[in-house]
Design a protein around this motif. Structure first.
Motif, PDB file in Angstrom:
ATOM      1  N   TYR A   1     -33.160 -15.281  48.011  1.00  0.00           N
ATOM      2  CA  TYR A   1     -34.409 -14.516  48.159  1.00  0.00           C
ATOM      3  C   TYR A   1     -34.717 -14.298  49.633  1.00  0.00           C
ATOM      4  O   TYR A   1     -34.239 -15.028  50.498  1.00  0.00           O
ATOM      5  CB  TYR A   1     -35.563 -15.230  47.450  1.00  0.00           C
ATOM      6  N   ARG A   2     -35.496 -13.290  49.923  1.00  0.00           N
ATOM      7  CA  ARG A   2     -35.883 -13.006  51.309  1.00  0.00           C
ATOM      8  C   ARG A   2     -37.102 -12.100  51.335  1.00  0.00           C
ATOM      9  O   ARG A   2     -37.451 -11.501  50.320  1.00  0.00           O
ATOM     10  CB  ARG A   2     -34.766 -12.375  52.146  1.00  0.00           C
ATOM     11  N   PRO A   3     -37.718 -12.005  52.501  1.00  0.00           N
ATOM     12  CA  PRO A   3     -38.763 -10.997  52.625  1.00  0.00           C
ATOM     13  C   PRO A   3     -38.119  -9.620  52.581  1.00  0.00           C
ATOM     14  O   PRO A   3     -36.955  -9.470  52.955  1.00  0.00           O
ATOM     15  CB  PRO A   3     -39.370 -11.271  54.002  1.00  0.00           C
ATOM     16  N   GLN A   4     -38.843  -8.633  52.117  1.00  0.00           N
ATOM     17  CA  GLN A   4     -38.293  -7.278  52.139  1.00  0.00           C
ATOM     18  C   GLN A   4     -38.121  -6.810  53.574  1.00  0.00           C
ATOM     19  O   GLN A   4     -39.017  -6.989  54.394  1.00  0.00           O
ATOM     20  CB  GLN A   4     -39.265  -6.294  51.452  1.00  0.00           C
TER      21      GLN A   4
ATOM     22  N   PHE B   1     -34.445 -10.286  61.032  1.00  0.00           N
ATOM     23  CA  PHE B   1     -33.226 -10.498  60.253  1.00  0.00           C
ATOM     24  C   PHE B   1     -32.031 -10.618  61.188  1.00  0.00           C
ATOM     25  O   PHE B   1     -32.040 -10.101  62.309  1.00  0.00           O
ATOM     26  CB  PHE B   1     -32.999  -9.331  59.288  1.00  0.00           C
ATOM     27  N   ARG B   2     -31.009 -11.250  60.682  1.00  0.00           N
ATOM     28  CA  ARG B   2     -29.791 -11.514  61.458  1.00  0.00           C
ATOM     29  C   ARG B   2     -28.767 -10.416  61.176  1.00  0.00           C
ATOM     30  O   ARG B   2     -28.511 -10.083  60.013  1.00  0.00           O
ATOM     31  CB  ARG B   2     -29.259 -12.878  61.006  1.00  0.00           C
TER      32      ARG B   2
ATOM     33  N   LEU C   1     -33.039 -19.234  50.757  1.00  0.00           N
ATOM     34  CA  LEU C   1     -33.629 -18.151  51.544  1.00  0.00           C
ATOM     35  C   LEU C   1     -32.530 -17.472  52.357  1.00  0.00           C
ATOM     36  O   LEU C   1     -31.755 -18.153  53.037  1.00  0.00           O
ATOM     37  CB  LEU C   1     -34.697 -18.710  52.495  1.00  0.00           C
TER      38      LEU C   1
ATOM     39  N   VAL D   1     -42.252 -15.645  55.966  1.00  0.00           N
ATOM     40  CA  VAL D   1     -41.388 -16.701  55.457  1.00  0.00           C
ATOM     41  C   VAL D   1     -40.231 -16.931  56.437  1.00  0.00           C
ATOM     42  O   VAL D   1     -39.743 -15.977  57.063  1.00  0.00           O
ATOM     43  CB  VAL D   1     -40.885 -16.354  54.030  1.00  0.00           C
TER      44      VAL D   1
ATOM     45  N   PRO E   1     -33.671 -17.342  62.162  1.00  0.00           N
ATOM     46  CA  PRO E   1     -34.325 -16.269  62.915  1.00  0.00           C
ATOM     47  C   PRO E   1     -35.588 -15.716  62.243  1.00  0.00           C
ATOM     48  O   PRO E   1     -36.410 -15.092  62.904  1.00  0.00           O
ATOM     49  CB  PRO E   1     -33.242 -15.186  62.976  1.00  0.00           C
ATOM     50  N   LEU E   2     -35.736 -15.939  60.907  1.00  0.00           N
ATOM     51  CA  LEU E   2     -36.938 -15.458  60.237  1.00  0.00           C
ATOM     52  C   LEU E   2     -38.098 -16.404  60.533  1.00  0.00           C
ATOM     53  O   LEU E   2     -37.914 -17.620  60.587  1.00  0.00           O
ATOM     54  CB  LEU E   2     -36.729 -15.397  58.710  1.00  0.00           C
TER      55      LEU E   2
ATOM     56  N   ASP F   1     -31.425 -14.806  55.415  1.00  0.00           N
ATOM     57  CA  ASP F   1     -32.026 -14.265  56.637  1.00  0.00           C
ATOM     58  C   ASP F   1     -31.195 -13.126  57.238  1.00  0.00           C
ATOM     59  O   ASP F   1     -31.414 -12.719  58.357  1.00  0.00           O
ATOM     60  CB  ASP F   1     -32.234 -15.381  57.680  1.00  0.00           C
TER      61      ASP F   1
END
Lengths: 298, 569
Positions: free
Chosen positions: B190-193, A280-281, B179, A249, A255-256, B181
């Motif tokens: 929300y975000r990826p783990q 991640f930042r 989202l 995602v 940056p993701l 980051d």
């Protein structure tokens, strides 16, 4: 309320000291055989309530959804498992040092059933026909079941669950091999007869040739044909892997994520699933405007 | 026999002990790690649950991926029984801990500790939980360099998206959340783990038509086969250090052993802490007594410093059983991330529209790979489970009775409570079309909650621990609001039925029973006993905002190891 708890605790202490089941069910005397039989009947009633045979599901879901826990002898394993669940003893006595709790659990369930009846919270009248209906051809004769079956086994399925629900307020006393009596919260009983029954039933358990074998000697076919519950859930068995990656995602500018877009997560394309991963930042942060949504009271 | 004297003895090779061992050994100290449970994947113990095996391991040559493959079968029921806190001997039951209600304590024994069944989640604490909640005597900024060090060692990276994560992200986006980051989270979203699991091979993309097997070296990294709760030995065939999940046995034990300064002795339950009072002042720790869990034999070992890393139940229990000075906060202030489960059931046709497939198939992908953060409340995370664990975690326990006893007509969920009987079977029949969300709340340290010992009621290791936990009104409100957010996300994702467990307190993340500022100082040395340090989650001053605590526990353990060297070596 406090007084009530004390009373319950006192009652259950009597149960443990008096040899469990027979003291509870009011029978005059009994051998270890009747003791074991009561436990077996009670555990059968547990499994019949938690994981029943469900002929009513045949039309909507299919014939594979009909059999329940009794069809795979879950009650027998549950008794073994309960008796091996906790260790208290010295190391050299091995499994002998475990605390056998199946019989006390059965006794406590009878107490809970009696309380349900005393409170008038049962929906159906208890009947000895219920444990009799769970008899199998190789079982004890009907008169033994009539004699030994406790109150819990005589309740309807729903009322058995209601009785289990009463246990959280109880204290349960267990007596390990050292002779020391200690209390456990009887919520443990509910956890054991509902939670553990469910995890065992829906796990791979039925597929072992013999689960009580040493781990290195257990055989498991990892085949839904060998596990009734897997056929009921559609679980395909354990796998070493799946080619199930959709990507990562991210956002178009953040940056993701990275690389080709595989799909858009929201309507305006602000969030994407991309082929590649980003990172991640390491951001600066400022917590000065933090407010507690629900402050703790004084 | 292990040696009779070391620079440092560490009690516990769980998530944090190996971090401290590695750091101390890197600094040149001789280190003995005593672990109550077995050592899996080590040639000294080919059948760790059946035979006593060897005594101790000091060499990386002992580690074997092949043995780990054999012992970590990924069969859920078997693995839970192998890993849950108890003696290694498979014939013996778990160690008993008294816990209120029908909740449970989920901790593991063995080298790797509870990271053996954790799901690899490695987020940082919310900065506000350290800097604004008033519990911590140090700043979040103090932890950041240690987070960075731990994240590098554990190869923390954004978790991959499979069907269940995509479904969750769609729901969260549709519910209006952003989202995130960043690593240092200050706003909801929300975000990826951030997971300590190596990312999967790109050839495992759904479009890549991969039809090979999932053995190393054909595939490297995670194989998207769930299984983290059951130990996760994937990819099969990989050497010990190349396993995808960077549990502490994989991430920190090998570098610790590589120093040549570390000995790990499993099956060794520490039952006493020795002290000496040289100057009539505070006692100083001088060593420990431990007990072989197979033979029952006791041994003593001396050390310049003793480091407690036995976990947030056993560390205070050991203190109390060791008859160290009374401190009201030893064992008190326990937080467990008072949690809940909210389940969404979906229609196949609806899923086909959103995902392009009519099942979620939660058994694919990583167990927990998507999250929702809310500083001040806690977090949500998607959970994929195998059906047995899913049944007990999602449906097998409730603080509000069975579903048929609860009226939910005005609630955001269609059903609430424990499921049993026909309703259970009907629900589990939908296993392939359900998405489970775990609610994890930022519960706060209350003095009443924690670990005491039961005088006169002993097992072979001393008086047994009695655990108490009663959430406050604030804890309940935080959890309730998170559960409502979870229900909304599931509805937005298209769920046709939402179920809330209203789970009883269950100790998935146990922490803050030996709190910094109360029991230990800012270097995590006990106020009342010199040369006695705490390097596990019990030293956390609160529940770190309700995020998974492994990263913070390890970062703090790394920091503590540096402080130990500064103070005494």
């Amino acid at each position: 309320m406090e007084g009530n708890n004390v009373t319950r605790r006192t009652v259950l202490r009597g149960v443990a000291a008096g040899g469990g089941t027979l003291a509870v069910s009011g029978q005059a005397a009994g051998s270890s055989t009747t003791f074991d039989t009561h436990t077996k009947i009670t555990f059968r009633a547990i499994v019949d309530a938690v994981l029943p045979e469900t002929p009513g599901l045949e039309d909507s879901l299919g014939a594979e959804h009909v059999p329940g826990g009794l069809a795979v002898d879950l009650e027998a394993f549950l008794i073994t498992y309960a008796n091996d669940l906790f260790t208290f003893g010295l190391p050299y006595v091995g499994e002998v040092g475990n605390i056998p709790i199946a019989s006390p659990v059965a006794a406590v369930l009878d107490l809970a059933a009696k309380e349900l009846l005393a409170e008038g919270d049962n929906e159906d009248e208890p009947s000895v026909d219920r444990p009799l209906s769970l008899l199998e051809p190789e079982d004890e004769s009907a008169w033994v079941v009539r004699f030994v079956a406790g109150t819990f086994a005589k309740l309807s399925r729903r009322d058995r669950l209601r009785a289990i629900g009463l246990l959280d307020g109880y204290e349960l006393e267990l007596s390990p091999v050292s002779g020391t009596v200690f209390e456990a919260d009887a919520g443990l009983v509910g956890q054991l007869v509902v939670g553990f029954a469910e995890v065992i039933y829906y796990s791979e358990w039925e597929g072992y040739d013999e689960f009580t074998q040493p781990p290195s000697q257990r055989e498991h076919a990892n085949d839904p044909a060998e596990v009734q519950s897997w056929r009921q859930t559609g679980y395909p068995g354990f796998s070493d892997g799946y080619a199930a990656l959709r990507g990562y995602v991210g956002t178009p500018d953040g940056p993701l994520g990275g690389g080709d877009v595989w799909t858009e997560i929201d309507d305006d394309g602000a969030v994407l699933v991309t082929r590649d991963s980003g990172h991640f930042r390491e951001n600066d942060y400022d917590t000065s405007d933090y407010e507690e949504p629900y402050p703790e009271g004084a | 026999m292990v040696a009779s004297e070391y620079d440092a003895v560490i009690v516990g090779a769980g998530g944090d002990g190996p971090v401290a061992a590695w750091k101390l050994a890197e600094a040149g100290l001789s280190v003995l790690v005593l672990e109550a449970g077995p050592f899996h994947g080590n040639e000294k113990w080919p059948k760790p649950h059946e035979d006593p095996g060897g005594e101790a391991s000091s060499s990386i040559e002992d580690l074997s991926g092949e043995l780990l493959d054999e012992q970590f079968t990924t069969r859920e029921f078997e693995m839970v029984n192998k890993l849950i806190f108890g003696p290694a001997d498979h014939e013996r039951g778990f160690y008993f801990r008294k816990f209120p209600g029908d909740g449970a304590i989920l901790q593991c024994s063995g080298v790797g500790g509870t990271t053996l069944h954790y799901t690899g989640n490695h987020p940082r604490a919310y900065p506000a939980s350290i800097d604004e909640q008033g519990h911590w005597p140090i700043d979040y900024a103090d932890l950041v360099p240690y987070y960075q060090e731990i994240e590098e060692m554990c190869e923390v990276a954004p978790a991959p998206v499979t069907a269940k994560e995509e479904l969750f992200f769609r729901g969260a986006a549709a519910a209006g959340w952003d989202l995130l980051d960043e690593l240092n989270v200050t706003e909801p979203g929300y975000r990826p783990q951030p997971n300590a699991i190596r990312q999967p091979d790109e050839k495992l993309h759904v479009d890549a038509d991969y039809d090979g097997d999932f053995q190393y070296p054909e595939v490297e990294g995670d194989t998207l086969a769930l299984g983290n709760i059951a130990g996760n030995p994937h990819p099969r065939g990989a050497p010990f250090e190349e396993k995808a999940k960077r549990a502490s046995n994989i991430s920190f034990v090998p570098p610790a052993l590589k120093t040549g300064n570390v000995t790990i002795r499993p099956n060794a339950f520490v039952t006493d802490i020795h002290t000496d009072t040289w100057f009539g002042d505070d006692p100083s720790a001088t060593g420990v007594e431990f007990r072989d869990t197979w033979s029952g034999d006791k041994e003593d070992v001396e050390a310049e410093v003793v480091v407690l890393a036995a976990g947030a139940i056993e560390t205070p229990r050991l203190w109390k059983n060791a008859d160290l000075p009374e401190n009201d906060w030893v064992g008190s202030g326990m937080t467990i991330h008072f949690g809940d489960n909210v389940m969404g059931l979906f229609e196949g046709a609806d899923l086909d529209g959103t995902l392009g497939t009519d099942t979620v198939d939660q058994f694919q992908g990583q167990d927990i790979a998507a999250r929702f953060d809310y500083p001040g409340l806690g977090m949500l995370q998607t959970v994929g489970t195998t059906p047995g664990l899913g049944a007990i975690l999602g449906f097998g326990a409730s603080a509000s009775g069975f579903t048929f006893q609860n009226d939910t007509s005005d609630a955001p969920w269609d059903t609430m409570g424990r499921l049993a009987g026909r309703e259970l079977k009907e629900t589990l029949a939908e296993y392939r079309r359900m998405l489970q969300i775990l609610v994890v709340s930022d519960d706060r340290p209350h003095e009443r909650n924690g670990v005491t010992v039961v005088p006169g009621v002993s097992d072979e290791n001393g008086s047994i621990p009695l655990v108490n936990y009663v959430p406050s009104d604030g804890d309940k409100k935080r959890r309730d609001e998170l559960a409502e957010i979870a229900a909304e996300i599931l509805r937005e994702a298209g769920a046709s039925h939402v179920h809330r467990s209203d789970s009883p307190p269950t100790a998935l993340h146990v922490q803050s029973t030996m709190r910094m500022g109360k029991v230990v100082d800012t270097a995590c040395e006990a106020y009342d006993v010199d040369r006695l340090f705490v390097a596990d989650h019990s030293a956390l001053a609160n529940s770190v905002g309700g995020v998974n605590p492994t990263n913070t526990g390890q970062a703090l353990a790394a920091r503590t190891a540096e402080k130990i060297v500064d103070r005494y070596f």
